[in-house]
Write a protein that holds these residues in place. Structure first.
Motif, mmCIF file in Angstrom:
data_model
loop_
_atom_site.group_PDB
_atom_site.id
_atom_site.type_symbol
_atom_site.label_atom_id
_atom_site.label_comp_id
_atom_site.label_asym_id
_atom_site.label_seq_id
_atom_site.Cartn_x
_atom_site.Cartn_y
_atom_site.Cartn_z
ATOM 1 N N VAL A 1 68.043 101.583 44.535
ATOM 2 C CA VAL A 1 68.404 101.435 45.953
ATOM 3 C C VAL A 1 69.861 101.020 46.095
ATOM 4 O O VAL A 1 70.641 101.638 46.843
ATOM 5 N N TYR A 2 70.261 99.982 45.393
ATOM 6 C CA TYR A 2 71.629 99.481 45.517
ATOM 7 C C TYR A 2 72.630 100.397 44.821
ATOM 8 O O TYR A 2 73.780 100.523 45.264
ATOM 9 N N LEU A 3 72.214 101.052 43.745
ATOM 10 C CA LEU A 3 73.124 101.989 43.085
ATOM 11 C C LEU A 3 73.403 103.192 43.982
ATOM 12 O O LEU A 3 74.547 103.667 44.066
ATOM 13 N N ASP A 4 72.378 103.680 44.675
ATOM 14 C CA ASP A 4 72.591 104.770 45.630
ATOM 15 C C ASP A 4 73.511 104.340 46.761
ATOM 16 O O ASP A 4 74.365 105.112 47.207
ATOM 17 N N MET A 5 73.325 103.108 47.232
ATOM 18 C CA MET A 5 74.178 102.590 48.292
ATOM 19 C C MET A 5 75.623 102.474 47.821
ATOM 20 O O MET A 5 76.562 102.786 48.566
ATOM 21 N N THR A 6 75.823 102.053 46.577
ATOM 22 C CA THR A 6 77.174 101.945 46.022
ATOM 23 C C THR A 6 77.828 103.318 45.909
ATOM 24 O O THR A 6 79.001 103.497 46.280
ATOM 25 N N LEU A 7 77.070 104.298 45.419
ATOM 26 C CA LEU A 7 77.602 105.662 45.325
ATOM 27 C C LEU A 7 77.918 106.211 46.708
ATOM 28 O O LEU A 7 78.932 106.909 46.894
ATOM 29 N N SER A 8 77.075 105.900 47.689
ATOM 30 C CA SER A 8 77.327 106.340 49.064
ATOM 31 C C SER A 8 78.609 105.712 49.608
ATOM 32 O O SER A 8 79.398 106.381 50.282
ATOM 33 N N SER A 9 78.828 104.431 49.290
ATOM 34 C CA SER A 9 80.056 103.755 49.734
ATOM 35 C C SER A 9 81.293 104.431 49.153
ATOM 36 O O SER A 9 82.272 104.683 49.867
ATOM 37 N N PHE A 10 81.242 104.732 47.857
ATOM 38 C CA PHE A 10 82.372 105.408 47.216
ATOM 39 C C PHE A 10 82.559 106.821 47.783
ATOM 40 O O PHE A 10 83.693 107.278 47.961
ATOM 41 N N PHE A 11 81.462 107.493 48.068
ATOM 42 C CA PHE A 11 81.546 108.855 48.592
ATOM 43 C C PHE A 11 82.240 108.877 49.948
ATOM 44 O O PHE A 11 83.176 109.658 50.163
ATOM 45 N N TYR A 12 81.810 108.020 50.860
ATOM 46 C CA TYR A 12 82.417 107.990 52.190
ATOM 47 C C TYR A 12 83.864 107.493 52.132
ATOM 48 O O TYR A 12 84.739 108.023 52.836
ATOM 49 N N ASN B 1 70.010 85.731 52.600
ATOM 50 C CA ASN B 1 69.920 85.666 51.143
ATOM 51 C C ASN B 1 71.352 85.646 50.606
ATOM 52 O O ASN B 1 71.913 86.674 50.221
ATOM 53 N N TYR B 2 71.937 84.452 50.593
ATOM 54 C CA TYR B 2 73.351 84.333 50.241
ATOM 55 C C TYR B 2 73.617 84.729 48.788
ATOM 56 O O TYR B 2 74.698 85.213 48.466
ATOM 57 N N GLY B 3 72.631 84.532 47.925
ATOM 58 C CA GLY B 3 72.806 84.899 46.524
ATOM 59 C C GLY B 3 72.967 86.402 46.360
ATOM 60 O O GLY B 3 73.875 86.871 45.666
ATOM 61 N N MET B 4 72.088 87.172 47.021
ATOM 62 C CA MET B 4 72.174 88.625 46.916
ATOM 63 C C MET B 4 73.421 89.143 47.598
ATOM 64 O O MET B 4 74.083 90.061 47.108
ATOM 65 N N GLY B 5 73.753 88.556 48.757
ATOM 66 C CA GLY B 5 74.986 88.957 49.435
ATOM 67 C C GLY B 5 76.211 88.694 48.586
ATOM 68 O O GLY B 5 77.137 89.522 48.530
ATOM 69 N N SER B 6 76.224 87.569 47.885
ATOM 70 C CA SER B 6 77.344 87.250 47.003
ATOM 71 C C SER B 6 77.386 88.195 45.805
ATOM 72 O O SER B 6 78.472 88.561 45.346
ATOM 73 N N THR B 7 76.220 88.594 45.310
ATOM 74 C CA THR B 7 76.182 89.532 44.185
ATOM 75 C C THR B 7 76.796 90.869 44.575
ATOM 76 O O THR B 7 77.590 91.446 43.820
ATOM 77 N N ILE B 8 76.436 91.367 45.750
ATOM 78 C CA ILE B 8 77.034 92.624 46.231
ATOM 79 C C ILE B 8 78.538 92.451 46.399
ATOM 80 O O ILE B 8 79.325 93.347 46.060
ATOM 81 N N ALA B 9 78.959 91.281 46.900
ATOM 82 C CA ALA B 9 80.386 91.019 47.083
ATOM 83 C C ALA B 9 81.120 90.994 45.744
ATOM 84 O O ALA B 9 82.267 91.463 45.656
ATOM 85 N N VAL B 10 80.463 90.472 44.701
ATOM 86 C CA VAL B 10 81.090 90.452 43.371
ATOM 87 C C VAL B 10 81.365 91.877 42.899
ATOM 88 O O VAL B 10 82.456 92.190 42.415
ATOM 89 N N PHE B 11 80.379 92.753 43.041
ATOM 90 C CA PHE B 11 80.572 94.143 42.621
ATOM 91 C C PHE B 11 81.605 94.844 43.501
ATOM 92 O O PHE B 11 82.342 95.711 43.020
ATOM 93 N N LEU B 12 81.663 94.465 44.767
ATOM 94 C CA LEU B 12 82.681 95.039 45.650
ATOM 95 C C LEU B 12 84.072 94.609 45.211
ATOM 96 O O LEU B 12 85.011 95.417 45.191
ATOM 97 N N ILE B 13 84.221 93.342 44.838
ATOM 98 C CA ILE B 13 85.507 92.845 44.337
ATOM 99 C C ILE B 13 85.899 93.575 43.056
ATOM 100 O O ILE B 13 87.062 93.963 42.874
#
Length: 268
Positions: free
Chosen positions: A51-62, A236-248
């Motif tokens: 789910v999150y990998l698809d979302m990441t690929l979608s972010s890069f695609f757009y 869910n601040y932990g999950m939000g922070s995890t996504i932010a780490v990968f975004l950084i």
């Protein structure tokens, strides 16, 4: 004199520590916490799920589509600005939209692209069928390109404007036509501006969330909207922070790939 310079560095260093290093450290620390504030690696396992990998690929695609369209439009515009009279005036007209609040521009596009908006009014006046432009992927890309294209034009124009005129004259004197001069002189010397434009367009385009909410109607889900949802909806601040780490990390990777090399440019 050198001691005085060190004192002037203190506010800058404080700013870096307080508003850059500490927030990043706090995000990294929180990414290892669950909703009960216990240490866990579950957030990172969840991010590596399909789910999150698809979302990441979608972010890069757009982000890639937005950046490419901005580059295709911005490069000839910057070249035309360089060769026109009153270039500063035309440049000011390009910069002016950036002075308007992003939320106001987004709401303006809601009025333009809605079913009863300006675009459909023109379509009806031409006896063409109206269409639902709002809440579509195309609307999201159009609005994003409009918002970021000045940031692509500016660095490219600056790099072109710094090209000495005598280099272009020398190219023509040596028998090169306009296409050869453009390909051999202008393009290589404007490449640093292109890379800077890609940085300031691609990186923020990865984390758009307000435009996805208001223009795309949540049909476009990227890293920015996921972070907003984790922090503000599920808390869910932990999950939000995890996504932010990968975004950084993704932003850092883009900066490394497109980093400018002032020394090599000066040598050219």
């Amino acid at each position: 004199m050198s001691r005085a310079k060190n004192y002037f560095l203190i506010p800058y260093l404080l700013w870096i520590v307080l508003f850059i290093i500490m927030p990043v450290v706090m995000i990294c620390y929180t990414s290892f916490k669950d909703m009960d504030n216990h240490f866990t690696l579950e957030n990172y396992r969840n991010f590596l799920s399909p789910v999150y990998l698809d979302m990441t690929l979608s972010s890069f695609f757009y982000a890639l589509i937005i950046t490419v369209i901005c580059l295709i439009i911005a490069y000839p515009v910057a070249l035309a600005l360089r060769n026109t009279k009153n270039k500063q005036f035309w440049l000011l007209l390009i910069i002016l939209p950036t002075w308007i609040n992003l939320l106001l521009k987004t709401y303006a596009f809601i009025g333009i692209l809605s079913k009863e908006g300006t675009v459909n009014d023109v379509m009806r006046a031409l006896h063409l069928p109206a269409s639902q432009l709002l809440f579509t992927d195309a609307a999201f890309i159009i609005v994003s390109v409009y918002i970021y294209i000045p940031f692509m034009i500016l660095p490219i124009f600056n790099s072109m404007d710094e090209i000495p005129e005598n280099l272009l004259q020398a190219s023509r004197d040596l028998g090169a036509d306009q296409w050869t001069t453009f390909r051999k002189v202008i393009m290589p010397l404007s490449w640093e501006g292109v890379k800077t434009g890609i940085q300031v367009t691609f990186i923020p385009a990865l984390s758009l969330f307000m435009i996805t909410r208001l223009i795309a109607g949540n049909k476009v889900v990227n890293l920015g909207t996921a972070i907003e949802e984790q922090f503000l909806v599920t808390q869910n601040y932990g999950m939000g922070s995890t996504i932010a780490v990968f975004l950084i990390l993704a932003m850092a990777l883009v900066m490394v790939i497109t980093k400018t090399n002032k020394e090599s440019r000066d040598n050219r």
